[in-house]
Scaffold this active site. Sequence first.
Site, PDB file in Angstrom:
ATOM      1  N   ASP A  72      31.614 -13.664  26.789  1.00 10.98           N
ATOM      2  CA  ASP A  72      31.864 -13.733  25.357  1.00 10.98           C
ATOM      3  C   ASP A  72      31.830 -15.226  25.017  1.00 10.98           C
ATOM      4  OD1 ASP A  72      33.014 -13.974  22.842  1.00 10.98           O
ATOM      5  OD2 ASP A  72      34.444 -12.343  23.171  1.00 10.98           O
TER       6      ASP A  72
ATOM      7  N   TYR B 203      25.985 -15.864   7.779  1.00 10.77           N
ATOM      8  CA  TYR B 203      25.032 -16.122   8.875  1.00 10.77           C
ATOM      9  C   TYR B 203      24.248 -17.410   8.604  1.00 10.77           C
ATOM     10  CZ  TYR B 203      20.829 -15.272  11.770  1.00 10.77           C
ATOM     11  OH  TYR B 203      19.784 -15.370  12.655  1.00 10.77           O
TER      12      TYR B 203
ATOM     13  N   LYS C 212      24.191 -21.045  10.526  1.00 13.69           N
ATOM     14  CA  LYS C 212      22.939 -21.589  11.083  1.00 13.69           C
ATOM     15  C   LYS C 212      22.680 -23.011  10.571  1.00 13.69           C
ATOM     16  CE  LYS C 212      21.403 -18.416  13.916  1.00 13.69           C
ATOM     17  NZ  LYS C 212      21.356 -18.700  15.365  1.00 13.69           N
TER      18      LYS C 212
ATOM     19  N   GLY D  64      23.623 -13.978  25.151  1.00 16.04           N
ATOM     20  CA  GLY D  64      23.057 -12.891  24.338  1.00 16.04           C
ATOM     21  C   GLY D  64      21.787 -12.339  24.958  1.00 16.04           C
TER      22      GLY D  64
ATOM     23  N   ILE E 181      11.872 -11.115  13.224  1.00 19.48           N
ATOM     24  CA  ILE E 181      11.119 -10.877  14.467  1.00 19.48           C
ATOM     25  C   ILE E 181      10.938  -9.374  14.690  1.00 19.48           C
ATOM     26  CG2 ILE E 181      11.088 -11.218  16.966  1.00 19.48           C
ATOM     27  CD1 ILE E 181      12.589 -13.800  16.512  1.00 19.48           C
TER      28      ILE E 181
ATOM     29  N   GLY F  80      20.057  -8.900  24.104  1.00 19.53           N
ATOM     30  CA  GLY F  80      19.702  -8.629  22.707  1.00 19.53           C
ATOM     31  C   GLY F  80      18.192  -8.539  22.501  1.00 19.53           C
ATOM     32  N   GLN F  81      17.814  -8.491  21.216  1.00 17.52           N
ATOM     33  CA  GLN F  81      16.382  -8.288  20.885  1.00 17.52           C
ATOM     34  C   GLN F  81      15.502  -9.376  21.518  1.00 17.52           C
ATOM     35  OE1 GLN F  81      15.212  -9.021  16.836  1.00 17.52           O
ATOM     36  NE2 GLN F  81      13.360  -7.772  16.971  1.00 17.52           N
TER      37      GLN F  81
END
Length: 318
Positions: free
Chosen positions: A52, A142, A146, A8, A172, A11-12
């Site tokens: 992926d 989600y 987690k 990832g 974040i 990503g951010q």
Amino acid sequence: MKKIFVTGATGQIGSELVPELRKKYGRDNVIMGLFDKQPEGDLADGPSEKCDVRDKKKIEEIVREYGVGSIIHLSSILSATGEQNPQLAFDVNMKGLYNVLEVSKEQSIEKLIYPSSIAVFGPDTPKENTPNETILRPSTMYGITKVAGELLGNYYFEKFGLDVRGLRYPGIISWKTPPGGGTTDYAVAIYYEAIKQKKYTCFVREDTMLPMMYMPDAIKALMDLAEAKLGNLKHHADYNLGAMSFTAGELAESIKQEIPGFTCTYEPDFRQKIADSWPKSIDDSAARKEWGWKPEYDLTAMTKDMLKNLKEKLKEEK
Ligand code: SER
């Protein structure tokens, strides 16, 4: 040096973590794993692989070919997207993590860093100064993935000796790469719209208070935890992490101090219920004690820095 593989990575968090890792460990020692978003600008200057995380073979190949020694597993479907497509969230978050854990075990990875989230908490969790050890009964897919991820991380440590480390990130806030599909995304979008239009319609109520963190602190936390001495860690995949807490109204007010005339209106949608199920503030004393966690940014310092950097970025994009 053995390589660091980041899933990832565009990503951010990844797009800001990778440059810091490259600075510290060398450009060629950090392998970016990306799903569909290609690296841009400086990010493109270094090794990257399409990956992926639902494809275990691909993870195995990358780990073997590059001689990977640590994995930072960031790929995830966040809370809001996860509520719109729970099957996808389960698939990417659970299967992806299981693949990463299994490859790490099979190929003797030295360290696996896997961030968790305040989304592990739920409506029954104490809201103020939420303890590290408390009720984990989330109401989102989600959050469920987690919680399971934290438990699996701790299990792989106990059962197989795999050094898994994780922290529960709050929302974040950052200016380089926008977040995608989270409930806390309003706290980023508000800065963009304040600069572009001097107004913003927020999707949670004005009095919604959530724990938040500015990206430089988020990066520092992850890198410090990764470097901490294993012997000092009493927790593994589940450190609470705090920095600041504010309501959506207080956030808007801090922007108004810098952009006079900025107005914010509030039209809560389905994400309000998710936000209401999360804590208002976090007790992160375990992280402070066990690996020296200490955030630098508060709301005022963050708003000044965000607006300065975002204004420049948006000017360049014009
Ligand atoms: N920022 C995330 C979300 O809103 C929380 O981990 O989903």
